[in-house]
Design a protein around this motif. Structure first.
Motif, PDB file in Angstrom:
ATOM      1  N   THR A   1       0.819  -1.201   0.000  1.00 21.13           N
ATOM      2  CA  THR A   1       0.000   0.000   0.000  1.00 21.13           C
ATOM      3  C   THR A   1       0.855   1.254   0.000  1.00 21.13           C
ATOM      4  OG1 THR A   1      -1.790   1.218   1.124  1.00 21.13           O
ATOM      5  CG2 THR A   1      -0.244   0.027   2.531  1.00 21.13           C
ATOM      6  N   GLN A   2       0.434   2.215  -0.829  1.00 21.51           N
ATOM      7  CA  GLN A   2       1.067   3.527  -0.837  1.00 21.51           C
ATOM      8  C   GLN A   2       0.393   4.466   0.157  1.00 21.51           C
ATOM      9  OE1 GLN A   2       1.940   4.744  -5.179  1.00 21.51           O
ATOM     10  NE2 GLN A   2       0.295   3.226  -5.366  1.00 21.51           N
ATOM     11  N   ASN A   3      -0.729   4.040   0.724  1.00 20.49           N
ATOM     12  CA  ASN A   3      -1.515   4.905   1.596  1.00 20.49           C
ATOM     13  C   ASN A   3      -0.880   5.050   2.967  1.00 20.49           C
ATOM     14  OD1 ASN A   3      -3.355   5.184  -0.466  1.00 20.49           O
ATOM     15  ND2 ASN A   3      -4.704   3.561   0.291  1.00 20.49           N
ATOM     16  N   ILE A   4      -1.091   6.206   3.572  1.00 17.53           N
ATOM     17  CA  ILE A   4      -0.514   6.501   4.881  1.00 17.53           C
ATOM     18  C   ILE A   4      -1.564   6.510   5.992  1.00 17.53           C
ATOM     19  CG2 ILE A   4       1.404   7.810   3.888  1.00 17.53           C
ATOM     20  CD1 ILE A   4      -0.107  10.392   4.622  1.00 17.53           C
ATOM     21  N   ASP A   5      -2.823   6.185   5.641  1.00 20.08           N
ATOM     22  CA  ASP A   5      -3.904   6.294   6.623  1.00 20.08           C
ATOM     23  C   ASP A   5      -3.983   5.118   7.582  1.00 20.08           C
ATOM     24  OD1 ASP A   5      -5.298   4.242   5.081  1.00 20.08           O
ATOM     25  OD2 ASP A   5      -5.857   5.841   3.693  1.00 20.08           O
TER      26      ASP A   5
ATOM     27  N   TYR B   1       2.984  -4.467   3.212  1.00 13.86           N
ATOM     28  CA  TYR B   1       4.053  -3.474   3.189  1.00 13.86           C
ATOM     29  C   TYR B   1       3.437  -2.081   3.049  1.00 13.86           C
ATOM     30  CZ  TYR B   1       7.268  -7.369   2.345  1.00 13.86           C
ATOM     31  OH  TYR B   1       7.989  -8.531   2.455  1.00 13.86           O
ATOM     32  N   GLU B   2       3.638  -1.252   4.063  1.00 15.94           N
ATOM     33  CA  GLU B   2       3.181   0.145   4.016  1.00 15.94           C
ATOM     34  C   GLU B   2       4.378   0.993   3.584  1.00 15.94           C
ATOM     35  OE1 GLU B   2      -0.135   0.734   7.344  1.00 15.94           O
ATOM     36  OE2 GLU B   2       1.647  -0.270   8.153  1.00 15.94           O
ATOM     37  N   MET B   3       4.543   1.150   2.295  1.00 17.09           N
ATOM     38  CA  MET B   3       5.793   1.682   1.764  1.00 17.09           C
ATOM     39  C   MET B   3       5.993   3.168   2.048  1.00 17.09           C
ATOM     40  SD  MET B   3       4.972   1.501  -2.345  1.00 17.09           S
ATOM     41  CE  MET B   3       6.661   1.950  -2.756  1.00 17.09           C
TER      42      MET B   3
END
Length: 296
Positions: free
Chosen positions: A110-114, A144-146
């Motif tokens: 995920t590209q998300n930061i939430d 993976y929270e990239m």
């Protein structure tokens, strides 16, 4: 190549896949009330990322950056996972994944930061364990929270990272909002590290910084035979390159997004519409909660 929207054909490809990677963007969280970044009404249409989302921006004006991210933190704290998050979480449970892709391994990037992807997975694991009626641990695929999480803080002095769900993080941020910068806050009144007293910064990956877990993600992408691009504009590197890499080594790509883009010509499948509706329908043909109950 004109991408297909045939659900049965896609499910057959899914069924036969061995290594599936899902790359998630802001469109997945839209139904949870989290604003996107690059759409016509996205955050970066109203704000200059160079002034809010780079290390240089924070050095130049930490007050402005913190006021902006305080508002994003509050949105994340108020949000709950939607059916798209839950559908992806189901794929992370090997016992449930086998129902639609019996030989596959699954990885969620995920590209998300939430933090909603992680929250959905946590809740899905809890529901799955409760449904089985035992306290055994539940094996889950890697997430993976990239780009990190907006609820994390990072000390600029001692590099200590921690999740902090307090809001506001300091009294001076109490009146901040996403659309108003407010008066400048003195550095001493911004969030400080409880361990060393250093200035804290939001614990996200900014432009000009290296995303987390790159080596592990590229290893997954190099072996993937199916890439799901979900709610992402595919404009930010390195995530934008993942689908092309999968195609280059003979894999297939399926895109789930609100609108078609010029880059979708390389994909095998394209499913247009809100991700919270299309993803569970295409994957399971029903609501994710029903799929979970089937796996109990």
């Amino acid at each position: 190549m004109v991408p297909s929207s045939n659900i049965l054909d896609f499910r057959q490809v899914l069924h036969d896949s061995k290594n599936i990677v899902a790359v998630v963007g802001a469109g997945v969280s839209a139904a949870s009330g989290i604003p996107t970044w690059r759409d016509s009404d996205g955050i970066w249409t109203a704000y200059d990322p160079a002034k809010l989302a780079t290390p240089q921006a924070f050095t130049a004006n930490p007050s402005l950056v913190w006021q902006h991210y305080h508002a994003l933190r509050d949105r994340a704290l108020a949000a709950v996972p939607n059916p798209a998050h839950l559908a992806l979480a189901l794929l992370c449970i090997p016992d449930l994944l086998r129902g639609i892709a019996p030989l596959a391994k699954f990885t969620l990037v995920t590209q998300n930061i939430d933090g909603l992807d992680a929250l959905a997975l946590e809740r899905t694991i809890e529901s799955y364990r409760a449904g089985r009626g035992n306290g055994d641990t539940c094996e889950a695929s890697r997430l993976y929270e990239m780009h990190g999480r907006v609820l994390d803080t990072l000390c600029t002095s001692c590099d200590r990272r921690q999740c902090d769900r307090t809001s506001p993080l300091c009294p001076a941020l109490a009146s901040s909002s996403l659309r108003t910068a407010g008066d400048e806050i003195h550095s001493k009144d911004l969030p400080r590290c409880l361990h060393c007293g250093g200035l804290l910064r939001p614990g996200v990956v900014w432009f000009d910084e290296v995303p987390h877990h790159l080596r592990e993600i590229w290893e997954v992408v190099d072996h993937a035979d199916l890439c799901l691009l979900i709610g992402t504009s595919s404009q930010v590197q390195p995530a934008a390159a993942y689908a092309y890499e999968v195609v280059d080594h003979g894999g297939k790509v399926a895109v789930f997004n609100l609108e078609q883009s010029v880059d979708d010509d390389h994909c095998e499948f394209l499913f247009l519409g809100p991700c919270a509706e299309t993803l569970p329908a295409v994957l399971f043909g029903n609501e994710p909660g029903h799929a979970l109950s089937q796996g109990e």
